[in-house]
Design a protein around this motif. Structure first.
Motif, PDB file in Angstrom:
ATOM      1  N   ASN A  66       0.681  -1.321   0.032  1.00  0.00           N
ATOM      2  CA  ASN A  66      -0.428  -0.114   0.089  1.00  0.00           C
ATOM      3  C   ASN A  66       1.351   1.149   0.325  1.00  0.00           C
ATOM      4  O   ASN A  66      -0.071   2.461   0.403  1.00  0.00           O
ATOM      5  CB  ASN A  66      -1.082   0.298   1.380  1.00  0.00           C
ATOM      6  CG  ASN A  66      -1.944  -1.506   1.166  1.00  0.00           C
ATOM      7  OD1 ASN A  66      -1.885  -1.473   0.081  1.00  0.00           O
ATOM      8  ND2 ASN A  66      -2.891  -1.414   2.268  1.00  0.00           N
TER       9      ASN A  66
ATOM     10  N   ASN B 234      -5.042  -4.987   2.562  1.00  0.00           N
ATOM     11  CA  ASN B 234      -6.261  -4.828   4.406  1.00  0.00           C
ATOM     12  C   ASN B 234      -5.390  -5.281   5.385  1.00  0.00           C
ATOM     13  O   ASN B 234      -5.713  -6.397   6.383  1.00  0.00           O
ATOM     14  CB  ASN B 234      -7.623  -5.638   4.473  1.00  0.00           C
ATOM     15  CG  ASN B 234      -8.130  -5.100   3.015  1.00  0.00           C
ATOM     16  OD1 ASN B 234      -7.934  -4.249   2.697  1.00  0.00           O
ATOM     17  ND2 ASN B 234      -8.992  -5.905   1.907  1.00  0.00           N
TER      18      ASN B 234
ATOM     19  N   HIS C 179      -8.507   4.166  -1.915  1.00  0.00           N
ATOM     20  CA  HIS C 179      -9.034   3.755  -1.304  1.00  0.00           C
ATOM     21  C   HIS C 179      -7.702   4.811   0.513  1.00  0.00           C
ATOM     22  O   HIS C 179      -8.569   3.919   1.317  1.00  0.00           O
ATOM     23  CB  HIS C 179      -8.500   2.011  -1.079  1.00  0.00           C
ATOM     24  CG  HIS C 179      -9.049   1.074  -2.105  1.00  0.00           C
ATOM     25  ND1 HIS C 179      -9.224   1.149  -3.561  1.00  0.00           N
ATOM     26  CD2 HIS C 179     -10.599   0.665  -1.927  1.00  0.00           C
ATOM     27  CE1 HIS C 179     -10.309   0.107  -3.862  1.00  0.00           C
ATOM     28  NE2 HIS C 179     -10.710  -0.400  -3.051  1.00  0.00           N
ATOM     29  N   LEU C 180      -6.590   4.731   0.173  1.00  0.00           N
ATOM     30  CA  LEU C 180      -6.170   5.570   0.807  1.00  0.00           C
ATOM     31  C   LEU C 180      -7.297   6.672   1.491  1.00  0.00           C
ATOM     32  O   LEU C 180      -7.261   7.239   1.959  1.00  0.00           O
ATOM     33  CB  LEU C 180      -4.804   6.038   0.556  1.00  0.00           C
ATOM     34  CG  LEU C 180      -3.951   4.260   0.962  1.00  0.00           C
ATOM     35  CD1 LEU C 180      -2.625   5.651  -0.035  1.00  0.00           C
ATOM     36  CD2 LEU C 180      -3.809   3.479   1.622  1.00  0.00           C
ATOM     37  N   HIS C 181      -7.933   6.961   0.588  1.00  0.00           N
ATOM     38  CA  HIS C 181      -8.458   8.853   0.846  1.00  0.00           C
ATOM     39  C   HIS C 181      -9.554   8.190   1.863  1.00  0.00           C
ATOM     40  O   HIS C 181     -10.017   9.259   2.921  1.00  0.00           O
ATOM     41  CB  HIS C 181      -8.896   9.509  -0.681  1.00  0.00           C
ATOM     42  CG  HIS C 181      -7.504  10.701  -1.171  1.00  0.00           C
ATOM     43  ND1 HIS C 181      -7.212  11.075  -2.345  1.00  0.00           N
ATOM     44  CD2 HIS C 181      -6.369   9.674  -0.873  1.00  0.00           C
ATOM     45  CE1 HIS C 181      -6.271  11.076  -2.286  1.00  0.00           C
ATOM     46  NE2 HIS C 181      -5.095  10.974  -2.188  1.00  0.00           N
ATOM     47  N   GLN C 182     -10.098   7.685   1.211  1.00  0.00           N
ATOM     48  CA  GLN C 182     -11.592   6.934   1.575  1.00  0.00           C
ATOM     49  C   GLN C 182     -11.193   6.098   3.038  1.00  0.00           C
ATOM     50  O   GLN C 182     -12.468   5.830   3.149  1.00  0.00           O
ATOM     51  CB  GLN C 182     -12.566   6.414   0.630  1.00  0.00           C
ATOM     52  CG  GLN C 182     -12.702   7.711  -0.414  1.00  0.00           C
ATOM     53  CD  GLN C 182     -13.559   6.701  -1.800  1.00  0.00           C
ATOM     54  OE1 GLN C 182     -14.583   6.193  -1.499  1.00  0.00           O
ATOM     55  NE2 GLN C 182     -13.695   7.462  -2.643  1.00  0.00           N
ATOM     56  N   GLU C 183     -10.239   5.432   3.259  1.00  0.00           N
ATOM     57  CA  GLU C 183     -10.245   4.185   4.450  1.00  0.00           C
ATOM     58  C   GLU C 183     -11.307   3.273   3.899  1.00  0.00           C
ATOM     59  O   GLU C 183     -11.899   3.442   5.213  1.00  0.00           O
ATOM     60  CB  GLU C 183     -10.046   5.403   5.933  1.00  0.00           C
ATOM     61  CG  GLU C 183      -9.294   6.683   5.885  1.00  0.00           C
ATOM     62  CD  GLU C 183      -9.198   6.767   7.649  1.00  0.00           C
ATOM     63  OE1 GLU C 183     -10.273   6.776   8.319  1.00  0.00           O
ATOM     64  OE2 GLU C 183      -8.703   7.636   7.970  1.00  0.00           O
ATOM     65  N   LYS C 184     -10.873   2.965   3.007  1.00  0.00           N
ATOM     66  CA  LYS C 184     -11.999   1.799   2.279  1.00  0.00           C
ATOM     67  C   LYS C 184     -11.261   0.510   2.425  1.00  0.00           C
ATOM     68  O   LYS C 184     -10.105   0.568   1.823  1.00  0.00           O
ATOM     69  CB  LYS C 184     -12.904   1.884   1.727  1.00  0.00           C
ATOM     70  CG  LYS C 184     -12.656   2.039   0.647  1.00  0.00           C
ATOM     71  CD  LYS C 184     -13.417   2.618  -0.777  1.00  0.00           C
ATOM     72  CE  LYS C 184     -12.954   2.899  -2.207  1.00  0.00           C
ATOM     73  NZ  LYS C 184     -13.946   2.997  -3.173  1.00  0.00           N
ATOM     74  N   GLU C 185     -11.860  -0.823   2.931  1.00  0.00           N
ATOM     75  CA  GLU C 185     -10.681  -1.593   2.296  1.00  0.00           C
ATOM     76  C   GLU C 185     -10.969  -2.288   0.845  1.00  0.00           C
ATOM     77  O   GLU C 185     -12.073  -1.826   0.328  1.00  0.00           O
ATOM     78  CB  GLU C 185     -11.805  -3.020   2.867  1.00  0.00           C
ATOM     79  CG  GLU C 185     -11.658  -3.252   4.458  1.00  0.00           C
ATOM     80  CD  GLU C 185     -11.653  -4.375   5.679  1.00  0.00           C
ATOM     81  OE1 GLU C 185     -12.702  -4.830   5.012  1.00  0.00           O
ATOM     82  OE2 GLU C 185     -11.296  -4.598   6.144  1.00  0.00           O
TER      83      GLU C 185
ATOM     84  N   HIS D 273      -2.081   9.646  -0.439  1.00  0.00           N
ATOM     85  CA  HIS D 273      -2.520   9.480   0.834  1.00  0.00           C
ATOM     86  C   HIS D 273      -3.294  11.070   1.155  1.00  0.00           C
ATOM     87  O   HIS D 273      -3.238  12.060   1.025  1.00  0.00           O
ATOM     88  CB  HIS D 273      -1.655   8.887   1.822  1.00  0.00           C
ATOM     89  CG  HIS D 273      -0.917   9.956   2.065  1.00  0.00           C
ATOM     90  ND1 HIS D 273       0.775   9.996   1.609  1.00  0.00           N
ATOM     91  CD2 HIS D 273      -0.959  10.307   3.574  1.00  0.00           C
ATOM     92  CE1 HIS D 273       1.489  11.143   2.567  1.00  0.00           C
ATOM     93  NE2 HIS D 273       0.525  11.637   3.274  1.00  0.00           N
TER      94      HIS D 273
END
Length: 1017
Positions: free
Chosen positions: A39, A66, A92-98, A460
Motif C-alpha cells: 500500500n 487490508n 482507497h487510502l483517501h476514503q479509508e475503505k478496504e 494519501h
C-alpha cells in the motif's frame, strides 16, 4: 523471477531500503525485479533511478492488503499501468475503505492473486490480465490443487521481505510497535513468514524445474513490463508547462505584467533597470521558467484580492521580474542582488520561491491552489525512527516500566547499570533506527504538474485534507517536479491583526497607514533608532537575545545593515568563526585590508571579504577557485544537502582545491577558505531571502515604534514569539499599558485593548472550557453587560467548577464584592453539576442569604493569578520571601564595567550550549527590579557548579564585561531566591508542596554570595 519485493517503505513491515534491495538482487544474479511495497509507492521513483547502476531492469507494482491480509499484487505493464495502480490505491487510502476481493479490470497492469487467497475465495475464473502466484512454500500443495488446471495463469510469487535472521527480528519488532502489543503477545498472523527471502535465480529455477511452464509464464509477464522516468541532467520539467494556452501567450503576458509593474516599483526607470529586466526576461524564457513565474504571480494576486498578507522570499527575491510581479518586496537593484544565484544557464531547476502567509490564511490559499489548477498535490516526507523514539517504542514492546524507559531516554547511564531487557532495547533499537515510521507532509511544498500526479506516486490524505504524494522533495526534483513553497508563519498574522486592532482602538491613526510603504519605513529615524538600541521585543526575526546582542554589536541602524545581520546570525557564519571576524572588520574598517585576501575583498567588498550570503559561496567558487557557475551551483546545493550525488559533489570539491593550487594560493589559505565554505554553506541564507526577512522586520518594527500596545496585543493573540506570554505583557506594561486580569464584561477569548488598558483574554485560563467562553461572549453581545453575579448565573449556563475559575481570577470585580463572598453566592445558587439548560419563562426570583464578610490580600491574588494564568500581574519581586538586598539593575551596568556587581533578575530565557570541547555553558536573559532586561553568561566552570532551576528570581554575582559595546555579566556565583509561602495554603502542612513557587533552590549561602573576588573589586 521476483514479483513481490518489499522495502522498509512497507511501513512497520519491511526492513531495508530500495537500494539494499537492488544490492541483494545483484548478489543473487537477478536481472529483472519488481518492487511491490505494501500500500505504498514511496520507493518507486528512486528504485527506477538507481536500478541501472545495478544492471537491473526495474518493474513497479503494489502489494494491496487490508492490514496484513494479502488481497493481490498489481504489476504495472508500463507507465499508464503504474498510474492506474496509483489511482486505485489512492482512492482507497483517501476514503479509508478496504480493497475488494477482486481487483479492477486494469487496462495496463497485471494482477496476481496469491495461491492461498485463490483457494480461500474459491475463485474459478480469471481475466486476461489476472494470474495466480505460487511461492516456494506453495509448491508442495500445488500438485494436489484444482489450480493446476490453470497452467497458463500460474507465475512465481516468492515474497522478499528479509535478507537474514536479523531482518526478521527487526520485522517482528516493527509489527509489535504497529500493533501496540508486547513482543510476546504479537499474533503469528501479524508476522510474515521467515521464508520470505531472495534466493539465487538458479536456485529458484531449480526449485520450480518440475513446473517449467510457471517459469515461462513468469518470464513472459516480466518481459511485458517496462517502466521509465527521465532522471538525466537534461530532464524536462514535469511542472505545469504553460499558464495560458501556449508558451508564446505566457511570454507575452509575463512581459506585459513586468512593464505594468514598473511605475509602481520605480518612480524613475533608468537604463540599469531596463537592462536588468531585459536580461532576466531573456533568460527566464530561454530556461522555460515563464509558467513558474506566472503561477506564483497568480497565487499572490489572489492573496491580495483576499487581503492576505504574504512575504515572498528565497533565492527568487534576487529577481527584478519577481519584484515587478509583486511576488517579492525586495528591490534587487537597491541590494545589488546576484542574479546568477537565482538563475543561470547551467541551472535545470526553476528558481526557489518561498511565499509566507499568515498561519490563519495559509489553508485557504492552499485550497485556492487546489481549486485553481488541475494536477496538484502536497509534497510528502518521511518521519523516521529516531533514537529516543525507538527506545520508547521498544521499551513498551519489551514491557519496561515508564520510569525505566525515561531513564534510558535520558542517556545518563553505563551499560553495567542496565538489566538484560534494557540492553535488549538498546541492541534491537539499532535494527530499526532511521527506518521510515510513517508518511507526513513537507513543511510547505506543493506540486503543480502537467499531468496527473498519480503518474509518479499514489497519494494519501493526511489530516489537513489535501492529497499528498508519497515521496519527498529530493526524489521530486530527481524526476523533474519542482515544488511551490506555501508556508505559514505567525509574524504576518501579528502585523495584520495589529492593524485591525488599531482600526478599532485608534481609528483616526489607522486611516493614514500603509503597511506596505517599506521605502518610507527604511528611512524612518525612529524605527532605525529602535533597531540600533535593540528594543525589538515581539518583532519578526529580530527579538531573540542573540539577535539583540548582534544588533548592538554591529550598531545596526539601516535596512542594509539589518539584511546582513539576518544572515550573519545563522549557524554557518558563527560556526566558521566569521561572525566575530565580520563584527571586527565592521567596527574597524582597516582590519579588512589587513586580514582579508585581496580576491575575497574584491568579490565581497560590502561584507568586508567575509562570506555572509549563499551567493557568496557561488562567488568564491567562481572567482576565487575558478569553477564555472554551473559547478559553483552544484557546490552550493551539495553543501545544503539537496544534491543527490555525493560522488559528483566530491569531484567539485577536488576541482576547487586543484584550481586554487593552480592559481598559486598557499595550502593554508586554500584549506581556510574551504573550511569557511564547508561550515557555512549549508546554513546560509540567500541575500534576497535575508532581505525579505528584513522587509517583514521593518513592518513589525514600524508598528512596534508607533503603535506598540496594539502590536503587542496582536503578538499575544498569535501565540507570542521567542518569549513566554508574560514577558510581552510585561513589555506592554513598560510601554504604558494598564494590564487587567480577565473580566466577564470587558474581556474576549483573546486579549483586547481599550485606549491604553489591556484586558487579558479568557484563553489564558487553562481550565476554562471553550464552550463557556462562547456562551459568555454570545450572551453579552445579544443582551449587554452583566450587572451582577446573579444576573450572570441567570443568563449563562455554567457549572460550579467553571464559575469558580472566573470568580477566583476576579472576573466579577465590577460588582465590588469580595471574591470569597462571590464563591459562597455561587455555591448557594448552583449545586455541583446541577445547572439549568433551558431558557427561563419568567424572571428569576432570588432568596437573600447572609454571607460573612471576607477579605482577599494582594499576595493571595498574585498566587491565584500564577496558578490560573501562569504568571502574576504584580512584580514577581513582590513575592520574594526576603526582599532584595540592593536595587542594582541594567541601568548600573555601564558604571560597573570591568568590576563586579551583585544583581537580582527574573528569568526570561536560558540558552544551553556547548563549547567546541563539549563542555556546557549558559546564556541567560533576565528582567531586573526596574523591569529592564540584562544578559548573563555562565562559562563552563560556573555552569558546572550552578544550574538554572526553572522560572523564578535569581541573584547573581559577577563581572560586568563589554564586547563591542554590548554589556553582559560573566557570572561567578548564582543563587535562586525563595518565594514567600503561598498564603492560600499557609495553614496546611503541605504548603510547600502545593505552592508552585515556594520551593527552596539555594545553591550558595548569602555569605558566600557576598564574598567578593579581590581581583574584581
Amino acid at each position: 523471477m521476483y514479483l513481490n519485493c518489499h522495502t522498509y517503505y512497507s511501513l512497520r513491515y519491511g526492513t531495508f531500503s530500495e537500494v539494499a534491495l537492488l544490492e541483494l538482487a545483484r548478489e543473487n544474479e537477478v536481472t529483472r525485479l519488481a518492487l511491490t511495497d505494501i500500500n505504498n509507492t514511496s520507493a518507486c521513483l528512486n528504485f527506477v533511478r538507481r536500478a541501472p547502476d545495478f544492471g537491473i531492469q526495474p518493474i513497479l507494482g503494489i502489494d494491496f492488503r487490508n492490514g496484513v491480509d494479502v488481497c493481490y499484487v498489481g504489476i504495472a505493464k508500463n507507465n499508464q499501468g503504474y498510474r492506474e495502480l496509483n489511482g486505485f490505491l489512492s482512492e482507497h487510502l483517501h476514503q479509508e475503505k478496504e480493497f475488494p476481493k477482486q481487483a479492477p479490470a486494469f487496462r495496463n497492469a497485471f494482477v496476481i492473486y496469491p495461491f492461498e487467497k485463490v483457494l480461500l475465495n474459491d475463485q474459478e475464473h480469471f481475466r486476461e490480465h489476472e494470474y495466480i502466484g505460487i511461492s516456494v512454500a506453495d509448491l508442495r500443495r500445488l500438485p494436489f490443487s484444482r489450480l493446476m488446471e490453470h497452467r497458463d495463469k500460474l507465475v512465481v510469487l516468492q515474497p522478499v521481505t528479509f535478507r537474514n535472521k536479523r531482518d526478521f527480528n527487526a520485522h517482528r519488532l516493527l509489527r509489535a510497535i504497529d500493533n501496540n502489543v508486547l513482543l510476546s503477545k504479537l499474533p503469528k498472523e501479524e508476522e510474515a513468514s521467515p521464508e520470505e527471502k531472495m534466493f539465487p535465480v538458479r536456485n529458484l529455477a531449480n526449485v520450480f524445474s518440475e513446473y517449467s511452464f510457471i517459469l515461462k509464464n513468469t518470464e513472459q509477464l516480466m518481459h511485458n513490463c517496462s517502466i521509465s522516468f527521465d532522471f538525466s541532467v537534461s530532464r524536462k520539467s514535469q511542472n505545469l508547462s504553460t499558464y495560458l494556452e501556449s508558451r508564446e501567450a505566457d511570454e507575452k503576458l509575463l512581459e506585459e505584467l513586468c512593464y505594468q509593474g514598473l511605475p509602481y516599483r520605480y518612480p524613475v526607470v533608468d537604463n540599469k533597470i531596463r537592462e536588468r529586466l531585459a536580461k532576466e526576461l531573456e533568460l527566464i524564457k530561454e530556461k522555460g521558467f515563464v509558467s513558474y513565474f506566472l503561477i506564483n504571480w497568480d497565487i499572490v494576486t489572489e492573496a491580495r484580492k483576499r487581503d492576505f498578507y504574504y512575504v515572498g522570499r528565497g533565492s527568487g527575491a534576487n529577481s527584478i521580474v519577481a519584484y515587478l510581479l509583486r511576488i517579492t518586496d525586495v528591490d534587487p537593484i537597491e541590494l545589488d542582488l546576484y542574479f546568477e544565484r537565482f538563475i543561470n544557464l547551467y541551472r535545470t531547476n526553476p528558481p526557489d520561491f518561498d511565499i509566507d502567509f499568515s498561519w490563519k490564511d495559509r489553508e485557504e490559499i492552499t485550497q485556492y491552489i487546489f481549486d485553481r489548477f488541475q494536477h496538484v498535490a502536497l509534497l510528502g516526507t518521511y518521519v523516521t525512527f529516531k533514537s529516543r523514539g525507538v527506545i520508547r517504542e521498544l521499551g513498551k514492546v519489551f514491557g519496561l516500566p515508564k520510569a525505566e524507559i525515561d531513564f534510558l531516554c535520558e542517556g545518563h547511564y553505563t551499560p553495567s547499570q542496565l538489566d538484560e531487557v534494557s540492553l535488549l532495547v538498546l541492541k534491537y533499537g539499532n535494527l530499526i533506527k532511521d527506518m521510515p515510521n510513517y508518511l507526513s507532509i513537507h513543511a510547505g511544498g506543493i506540486l503543480i504538474s502537467d499531468k496527473p500526479l498519480h503518474s509518479f506516486s499514489a497519494t494519501h490524505l493526511p489530516p489537513k485534507g489535501f492529497p499528498t504524494v508519497q515521496f519527498d522533495m529530493v526524489i521530486a526534483e530527481d524526476v523533474g517536479l519542482y515544488k511551490f513553497d506555501i508556508l505559514g508563519q505567525r509574524g504576518l498574522a501579528k502585523i495584520k491583526e495589529a492593524i485591525q486592532i488599531l482600526a478599532l482602538n485608534q481609528p483616526e491613526e489607522y486611516a493614514g497607514i500603509d503597511i506596505h510603504d517599506i521605502r518610507k519605513f527604511k528611512q524612518d529615524p525612529h524605527i532605525n533608532s529602535i533597531i540600533r538600541s535593540a528594543q525589538c521585543m515581539g518583532c519578526f526575526y529580530v527579538e531573540s537575545p542573540a539577535m539583540r546582542m548582534l544588533l548592538r554589536k554591529l550598531e545596526v541602524d539601516t535596512y542594509l545593515g539589518l539584511v546582513a545581520a539576518s544572515s550573519i546570525i545563522r549557524p554557518g557564519v558563527a560556526q566558521s568563526g566569521m561572525m566575530r571576524e565580520y563584527i571586527l572588520r565592521h567596527r574597524n574598517p582597516g582590519r579588512a585590508e589587513e586580514k582579508g585576501h585581496p580576491v575575497m575583498l574584491n568579490i565581497m567588498p560590502e561584507t568586508y571579504g567575509v562570506m555572509v550570503y549563499q551567493e557568496d559561496v557561488i562567488k568564491v567558487a567562481h572567482y576565487f577557485a575558478g569553477l564555472s557557475l554551473g559547478e559553483a551551483d552544484v557546490l552550493r546545493r551539495g553543501m545544503s544537502g539537496k544534491y543527490r550525488s555525493r560522488q559528483e559533489f566530491q569531484k567539485i570539491k577536488d576541482r576547487f582545491v586543484e584550481n586554487c593550487r593552480n592559481k598559486g594560493y598557499e595550502e593554508s589559505l586554500i584549506h581556510e577558505i574551504w573550511h569557511q565554505v564547508a561550515s557555512f554553506a549549508g546554513y546560509a541564507f540567500a541575500k534576497g531571502h535575508s532581505a525579505s526577512y528584513a522587509v517583514e522586520s521593518y513592518q513589525s518594527l514600524f508598528l512596534r515604534a508607533y503603535y506598540p500596545l496594539e502590536y503587542l496585543v496582536a503578538v499575544l493573540n498569535n501565540g507570542g514569539g521567542f518569549y513566554r506570554s508574560e514577558f510581552y505583557v510585561h513589555e506592554a506594561r513598560m510601554l504604558g499599558a494598564v494590564i487587567h486580569a480577565p473580566c466577564v464584561n470587558k474581556s474576549l477569548a483573546v486579549n483586547c485593548i481599550y485606549g491604553k488598558e489591556i484586558y487579558l483574554g479568557y484563553m489564558y485560563l487553562k481550565d476554562l472550557e471553550s464552550r463557556v467562553m462562547d456562551r459568555i461572549l454570545k450572551e453579552r453581545q445579544a443582551h449587554g453587560s452583566f450587572t451582577s453575579l446573579e444576573d450572570f448565573l441567570d443568563r449563562v449556563l455554567i457549572s460550579i467548577e467553571q464559575i469558580s475559575i472566573l470568580i477566583r481570577i476576579n472576573a466579577f470585580r465590577f460588582t465590588g464584592v469580595n471574591k470569597h463572598e462571590l464563591l459562597w453566592q455561587a455555591h448557594l445558587f448552583l449545586s455541583k453539576g446541577n445547572t439549568v439548560d433551558h431558557p427561563k419563562l419568567f424572571p428569576p426570583t432570588h432568596q437573600d442569604f447572609e454571607i460573612p464578610r471576607l477579605h482577599t490580600t494582594d499576595l493571595e491574588t498574585a498566587f491565584t493569578q500564577l496558578e490560573l494564568l501562569g504568571f502574576c500581574l504584580c512584580s514577581p519581586f513582590d513575592l520574594l520571601k526576603e526582599p532584595p538586598k540592593n536595587n542594582n539593575g541594567s541601568k548600573d551596568l555601564p558604571a560597573c564595567e570591568g568590576r563586579n556587581i551583585d544583581i537580582y533578575g527574573y528569568l526570561v530565557t536560558v540558552k544551553n550550549t556547548k563549547t567546541h570541547t563539549g563542555k556546557r555553558m549558559n546564556f541567560a536573559t533576565l528582567v531586573d527590579q526596574q523591569g529592564e532586561v540584562f544578559d548573563t553568561v555562565l562559562f563552563p566552570p560556573v555552569a558546572a557548579k550552578y544550574h538554572f532551576r526553572g522560572k523564578g528570581i535569581y541573584r547573581f554575582y559577577g563581572k560586568v564585561v563589554s564586547e563591542f559595546g554590548f554589556l553582559s555579566i560573566e557570572v561567578l556565583k548564582m543563587q535562586k531566591q525563595d518565594y514567600i509561602q503561598d498564603p492560600r495554603y499557609a495553614d496546611m502542612k503541605t504548603a510547600n508542596k502545593r505552592s508552585p513557587l515556594a520551593r527552596s533552590n539555594k545553591q550558595v549561602t548569602d555569605e558566600e554570595l557576598h564574598t567578593s573576588d579581590k581581583k574584581g573589586n
